[in-house]
Design a protein around this motif. Structure first.
Motif, short mmCIF file in Angstrom:
data_model
loop_
_atom_site.label_atom_id
_atom_site.label_comp_id
_atom_site.label_asym_id
_atom_site.label_seq_id
_atom_site.Cartn_x
_atom_site.Cartn_y
_atom_site.Cartn_z
N TYR A 59 -20.22 -11.18 16.19
CA TYR A 59 -19.48 -9.92 16.13
C TYR A 59 -20.40 -8.70 16.13
N SER A 60 -21.70 -8.89 15.90
CA SER A 60 -22.62 -7.75 15.97
C SER A 60 -22.68 -7.19 17.39
N THR A 61 -22.36 -8.02 18.39
CA THR A 61 -22.39 -7.54 19.77
C THR A 61 -21.20 -6.64 20.08
N LEU A 62 -20.18 -6.65 19.23
CA LEU A 62 -19.00 -5.80 19.41
C LEU A 62 -18.99 -4.64 18.41
N ALA A 63 -20.00 -4.59 17.54
CA ALA A 63 -20.00 -3.61 16.46
C ALA A 63 -20.95 -2.45 16.74
N ASP A 64 -20.44 -1.26 16.47
CA ASP A 64 -21.24 -0.04 16.52
C ASP A 64 -20.58 0.93 15.54
N THR A 66 -20.53 3.98 15.15
CA THR A 66 -20.04 5.24 15.69
C THR A 66 -19.09 5.05 16.87
N ALA A 67 -19.47 4.19 17.81
CA ALA A 67 -18.71 4.04 19.04
C ALA A 67 -17.69 2.90 19.02
N GLY A 68 -17.83 1.96 18.07
CA GLY A 68 -16.90 0.84 17.99
C GLY A 68 -17.11 -0.14 19.13
N PRO A 69 -16.21 -0.99 19.42
CA PRO A 69 -14.83 -1.05 18.94
C PRO A 69 -14.68 -1.57 17.51
N ILE A 70 -15.75 -2.21 17.00
CA ILE A 70 -15.76 -2.54 15.57
C ILE A 70 -16.70 -1.55 14.93
N PHE A 71 -16.17 -0.73 14.05
CA PHE A 71 -16.93 0.35 13.44
C PHE A 71 -17.66 -0.15 12.20
N ALA A 72 -18.76 -0.87 12.44
CA ALA A 72 -19.56 -1.43 11.36
C ALA A 72 -20.97 -1.66 11.89
N LEU A 74 -23.34 -4.45 11.81
CA LEU A 74 -23.46 -5.87 11.52
C LEU A 74 -24.81 -6.39 12.01
N PRO A 75 -25.44 -7.24 11.22
CA PRO A 75 -26.72 -7.82 11.67
C PRO A 75 -26.48 -8.84 12.79
N ALA A 76 -27.48 -9.01 13.64
CA ALA A 76 -27.41 -10.04 14.68
C ALA A 76 -27.14 -11.38 14.02
N GLY A 77 -26.31 -12.18 14.66
CA GLY A 77 -25.96 -13.48 14.10
C GLY A 77 -24.78 -13.42 13.15
N SER A 78 -23.92 -12.42 13.30
CA SER A 78 -22.72 -12.28 12.46
C SER A 78 -21.59 -13.13 13.04
N TYR A 79 -21.71 -14.43 12.86
CA TYR A 79 -20.70 -15.38 13.34
C TYR A 79 -19.68 -15.59 12.22
N LEU A 80 -18.68 -14.75 12.17
CA LEU A 80 -17.67 -14.81 11.13
C LEU A 80 -16.57 -15.78 11.54
N SER A 81 -15.92 -16.36 10.53
CA SER A 81 -14.77 -17.21 10.84
C SER A 81 -13.60 -16.33 11.25
N LEU A 82 -12.68 -16.90 11.98
CA LEU A 82 -11.49 -16.16 12.39
C LEU A 82 -10.72 -15.70 11.15
#
Length: 99
Positions: A59-64, A66-72, A74-82
């Motif tokens: 999810y770090s690849t979708l997080a920024d 300021t720009a989003g789409p996930i406004f956070a 996140l460190p690389a390797g943020s493999y969160l469960s659904l």
């Protein structure tokens, strides 16, 4: 392999239960539910729902922050469960552009 099929089945059952509980024409009962539905719809439209169910999205690849789409941030390797991501949609909808 069985575990992956199980996780995929659980995710499919979860999505199906949302569809049965709230038809597409019906508005979700609350903002949290609307945010979860929007998030699942986003994952589906991007072709990422199965990967999310299998905890294969960084999810770090979708997080920024300021720009989003996930406004956070996140460190690389943020493999969160659904489940974790769904919970965040209800507790912190401001983190997601679609909410």
């Amino acid at each position: 392999m069985k575990k992956m099929m199980y996780v995929g089945g659980v995710a499919a059952a979860f999505v199906a239960s949302l569809a049965v509980a709230a038809p597409a024409s019906a508005a979700p009962a609350n903002d949290g539910a609307a945010c979860v539905q929007a998030g699942l719809g986003t994952l589906k439209s991007l072709g990422l729902l199965q990967a999310a169910a299998q905890q294969k999205i960084d999810y770090s690849t979708l997080a920024d922050p300021t720009a989003g789409p996930i406004f956070a941030d996140l460190p690389a390797g943020s493999y969160l469960s659904l489940g974790q991501v769904v919970k965040l949609h209800t507790t912190n909808p401001e983190l997601f552009a679609w909410c």
